[in-house]
Design a protein around this motif. Structure first.
Motif: not given
Length: 295
Positions: A8, A10, A50-53, A123, A125, A127, A149-150
């Motif tokens: 991740t 972040s 991966v990056r989320a948000g 928002s 994600e 990857a 993805t959303s």
């Protein structure tokens, strides 16, 4: 060797720190230190970050659109998610388990598939994964596959193919992207000397080969060159209003654009979609060849 579990990335990736980590493996002696030393290519089984948000921020989208020639809309330009993925590309290249130094990686091809439009402010994600190297006549190819993805739905994906010159791997090289009978002539664009710096400011890609004559010469170029993903974005922007929301765009990067420069852009529609080319006006030598199709 099996691929490792996703890592991740972040927060807001730091551009200066990322570039420093990318450069250190190319520095003699320093490149032997723990945390900098690269793993063996034979042991590399793949890597995912991966990056989320991640949010497509209005101010950043508008700044990018202005530099690349897109109109201001409530959805992001077709090529914009590459900007969201670029920190992941750098994280992969900077990871000690990735066996190749980031300096010297040459972006040779890019494929983008948009499955639907992405709203500004949505928002997401993001990857990015890279697997084992593929054979090439001058070294190896690395495919950086990105999915955006959303809500669990894949909205956008791409494959950025990089060439790393040097020791080859076993296998028969696959043919690259071919664009038969590309269009020629067309309109001319005058590209300023500071284009690389302008695009770096909106994309985060501050590779020294794009910034100043001095930094470009240190890495083997006579002067700074335009980003390949700027030439892609500008080429797509010229036909963007005639493309469907769901589309695949493939490009191959040929001769670098030395800045400042005048380039010629031409596009032609056929049954399968559009073909387009960015060329050198004097002799027609290609800088970029591309085509679109249905996903």
């Amino acid at each position: 060797m099996a691929a490792t579990a996703p890592k991740t990335l972040s927060g807001e990736p730091g551009r200066l720190g990322t570039l420093l980590r990318a450069a250190l493996p190319a520095v003699p002696v320093v490149n032997r230190l723990p945390g900098v030393r690269k793993g063996a290519a034979d042991d590399f089984g793949g890597l995912t970050y991966v990056r989320a948000g991640v949010v497509a921020d209005r101010a950043r989208v508008d700044a990018y659109a202005a530099v690349c020639g897109f109109p201001r809309k409530d959805v992001v330009p077709l090529t914009y998610p590459h900007v969201l993925a670029f920190p992941l590309h750098m994280a992969v290249m900077s990871d000690p388990t990735f066996p190749y130094a980031a300096m010297g990686m040459v972006h040779v091809e890019n494929t983008i598939t948009a499955h639907r439009a992405i709203d500004v402010g949505e928002s997401l994600e993001v990857a990015t994964s890279v697997g084992a190297p593929r054979p090439h006549a001058r070294g190896v190819l690395l495919d950086f596959a990105t999915k955006v993805t959303s809500g669990g739905e894949v909205a956008w994906e791409s494959t950025s193919t990089y060439l790393r010159r040097g020791r080859p791997v076993d296998g028969e090289p696959a043919p690259g992207l071919e664009v038969p009978d590309p269009p020629s002539g067309g309109i001319r664009w005058r590209l300023p000397a500071d284009l690389g710096r302008t695009y770096a400011a909106v994309s985060g890609d501050a590779n020294p080969i794009h910034l100043y004559p001095l930094t470009a010469r240190a890495l083997g170029f006579p002067r700074q060159i335009a980003h390949g993903m700027w030439t892609t974005a500008r080429s797509v922007a010229a036909i963007e209003n005639r493309l469907p929301a769901a589309v695949t765009v493939e490009v191959a990067f040929k001769k670098p654009v030395l800045l400042p420069a005048t380039v010629a852009y031409a596009a032609r529609r056929d049954r399968a979609g559009w073909t387009f080319a960015l060329t050198r006006p004097g002799d027609g030598a290609p800088h970029l060849l591309g085509r679109t199709s249905s996903p």
